[in-house]
Design a protein around this motif. Sequence first.
Motif, short mmCIF file in Angstrom:
data_model
loop_
_atom_site.label_atom_id
_atom_site.label_comp_id
_atom_site.label_asym_id
_atom_site.label_seq_id
_atom_site.Cartn_x
_atom_site.Cartn_y
_atom_site.Cartn_z
N UNK A 157 8.62 9.25 -7.77
CA UNK A 157 8.36 8.20 -6.78
C UNK A 157 9.53 7.22 -6.67
N UNK A 158 10.48 7.35 -7.59
CA UNK A 158 11.67 6.49 -7.54
C UNK A 158 12.83 7.25 -6.91
N UNK A 159 13.26 6.78 -5.76
CA UNK A 159 14.41 7.38 -5.07
C UNK A 159 15.66 6.60 -5.48
N UNK A 160 16.79 7.29 -5.50
CA UNK A 160 18.00 6.58 -5.93
C UNK A 160 19.13 6.77 -4.92
N UNK A 161 19.95 5.75 -4.83
CA UNK A 161 21.14 5.79 -3.98
C UNK A 161 22.29 5.16 -4.76
N UNK A 162 23.53 5.55 -4.46
CA UNK A 162 24.67 4.90 -5.13
C UNK A 162 24.79 3.44 -4.68
N UNK A 163 25.17 2.58 -5.63
CA UNK A 163 25.43 1.17 -5.31
C UNK A 163 26.55 1.09 -4.28
N UNK A 164 26.45 0.13 -3.38
CA UNK A 164 27.47 -0.10 -2.34
C UNK A 164 27.51 1.01 -1.28
N UNK A 165 26.49 1.89 -1.24
CA UNK A 165 26.51 3.00 -0.28
C UNK A 165 25.35 2.85 0.70
N UNK A 166 25.59 2.14 1.78
CA UNK A 166 24.49 1.84 2.73
C UNK A 166 24.08 3.10 3.51
N UNK A 206 8.84 3.49 -14.12
CA UNK A 206 9.36 3.68 -12.76
C UNK A 206 10.85 3.37 -12.64
N UNK A 207 11.38 2.66 -13.64
CA UNK A 207 12.74 2.15 -13.52
C UNK A 207 13.72 2.81 -14.48
N UNK A 208 13.19 3.58 -15.40
CA UNK A 208 14.06 4.28 -16.35
C UNK A 208 14.38 5.64 -15.76
N UNK A 209 15.14 5.59 -14.69
CA UNK A 209 15.33 6.76 -13.83
C UNK A 209 16.81 7.02 -13.61
N UNK A 210 17.16 8.27 -13.72
CA UNK A 210 18.53 8.70 -13.45
C UNK A 210 18.51 9.45 -12.12
N UNK A 228 0.81 -1.22 0.00
CA UNK A 228 0.00 0.00 0.00
C UNK A 228 0.85 1.27 0.00
N UNK A 229 2.13 1.14 -0.34
CA UNK A 229 3.03 2.30 -0.39
C UNK A 229 3.36 2.63 -1.85
N UNK A 230 3.87 3.84 -2.09
CA UNK A 230 4.05 4.23 -3.48
C UNK A 230 5.50 4.41 -3.93
N UNK A 231 6.42 4.66 -3.00
CA UNK A 231 7.79 4.93 -3.45
C UNK A 231 8.60 3.64 -3.60
N UNK A 232 9.60 3.72 -4.47
CA UNK A 232 10.57 2.63 -4.56
C UNK A 232 11.98 3.22 -4.55
N UNK A 233 12.94 2.38 -4.23
CA UNK A 233 14.35 2.80 -4.28
C UNK A 233 15.09 1.92 -5.27
N UNK A 234 15.86 2.57 -6.14
CA UNK A 234 16.79 1.81 -7.00
C UNK A 234 18.19 2.40 -6.85
N UNK A 235 19.16 1.67 -7.32
CA UNK A 235 20.55 2.12 -7.22
C UNK A 235 21.04 2.66 -8.55
N UNK A 236 21.75 3.77 -8.48
CA UNK A 236 22.29 4.40 -9.69
C UNK A 236 23.17 3.42 -10.45
N UNK A 237 22.94 3.35 -11.75
CA UNK A 237 23.75 2.47 -12.59
C UNK A 237 23.19 1.07 -12.73
N UNK A 238 22.22 0.71 -11.85
CA UNK A 238 21.54 -0.57 -12.04
C UNK A 238 20.47 -0.38 -13.12
N UNK A 239 20.34 -1.36 -13.99
CA UNK A 239 19.32 -1.33 -15.04
C UNK A 239 18.33 -2.46 -14.77
N UNK A 240 17.06 -2.11 -14.83
CA UNK A 240 16.03 -3.11 -14.55
C UNK A 240 15.01 -3.17 -15.68
N UNK A 241 15.40 -2.82 -16.89
CA UNK A 241 14.44 -2.78 -17.98
C UNK A 241 13.91 -1.37 -18.17
#
Length: 437
Positions: free
Chosen positions: A185-194, A158-162, A141-154
């Motif tokens: 709605x797509x938040x991004x963080x650098x890969x390997x950066x907890x 929602x996923x074609x995000x810089x 029931x939530x709307x945001x997602x997080x992906x990592x910069x440089x990861x490609x998911x198709x």
Amino acid sequence: HTMIPNTKHTGAKSLAAFERAKQSLPGGVNSPVRAFQAVGGIPPFIERGEGAYVYDIDGRRYVDYLLSWGPLIAGHAHPDVVKAITDQATRGTSFGAPTEIETQLAEELKQAYPSMELVRMVSSGTEATMSALRVARGYTGRSRIVKFTGCYHGHADSLLIRAGSGVATFGLPDSPGVPSSIAELTLTAPYNDIDRLRMLFEEYGDDIAAVIIEPVAGNMGLVLPQGGFLQAVRDLTLAYDTLLIFDEVMTGFRVSYGGAQGKFGIDPDLTTLGKVIGGGLPVGVYGGKREIMEQVAPSGPIYQAGTLSGNPLAMAAGLATVKLLQVPGAYERLESVSKRLVQGFLNAGKRAHIPVQGHAIGAMYGTFFASEPIVDYDSAKQADAQMYREYFHEMLERGFYFAPSQLESGFVSLAHSDEQVDQTLAAMDDVMQVLAK
Ligand code: PLP
């Protein structure tokens, strides 16, 4: 992209075929990377493949380390896979009704990926990740997602995000046509950066439906998760009741039989697969915990469907491929090939005094012209693109087909022989000497 006019290695027939294709297809291709924009030049048009070789329409032969961007882990036209497809084709190609082979492949997937208690077959990796996001949003029931910069998911919206700028990074559309109302709605963080991920959770945690990650990143070149990173992502998502989606479209049955989750011992809520499990035919899969996947129609209210989903030809090709991977020693063999390639690349670079980086895991590897370790998208982008272009074309001319961009992974198959690898290493060494001049 800078186009370098490098057509000297391209055969006349491929040149003509590309010109003709451009009259009917945008840029002459059906998927952008095939047009060689990152390396310049004209792509050879492929006529056929056999084992580790592909042949172009000009009659040139290449040892193939791209393997259709990952699916062909048994090599081209493996007899078992061809037989499975042709046997099925004689019985019909699609029914839009249940078949037993869908369950057979599902059972194999569940056995290899115990986190996938229920699975749904679709027709591409994009469909799998797009559907997994819908399920995550519908379930939480939530709307945001997080992906990592440089990861490609198709290429779903929602996923074609810089990444944007700033610390609490809102996504920006990576393409015209992606509405900013979806991108934000797509938040991004650098890969390997907890730490950056933790900051996103501190601010938006109550509204984050899912974190989606390539557990071993393969779409910025190959980038390995640093020690403890994946577990920290799992811990954070659990703390905020956010679903963790492992996008194993590329890593599934590649970094190990059980994918990255098997290799690193992480238990995601949802997983996406594709590529290898279609054996070269169009396939994607999403699946996960029973409680979540039971929300998918028709057992639940979250809608998702497909005319060709669970296509019998694709199921047959996938099942035959998975069986070949069950042969004892398959992954030791695959990893010995990928490790030799990387070691050869590093040795050749060293001998030519050219700064290089590289690593391998399972049947995937990554090589970079860079002096610093590659740990995320920013460091991957620092790698020398011009040097890669020259390397790529010199290798192609010698009959070795690598990814037409440095920011892509390399792939090996069960069909690559020691002799082919020896020849590849000799060519790498030769080419590095040319590049050093
Ligand atoms: N996810 C990952 C990790 C991928 O590597 C890819 C494709 O390269 C996709 C999703 C999208 O899959 P497809 O190209 O089948 O839509």
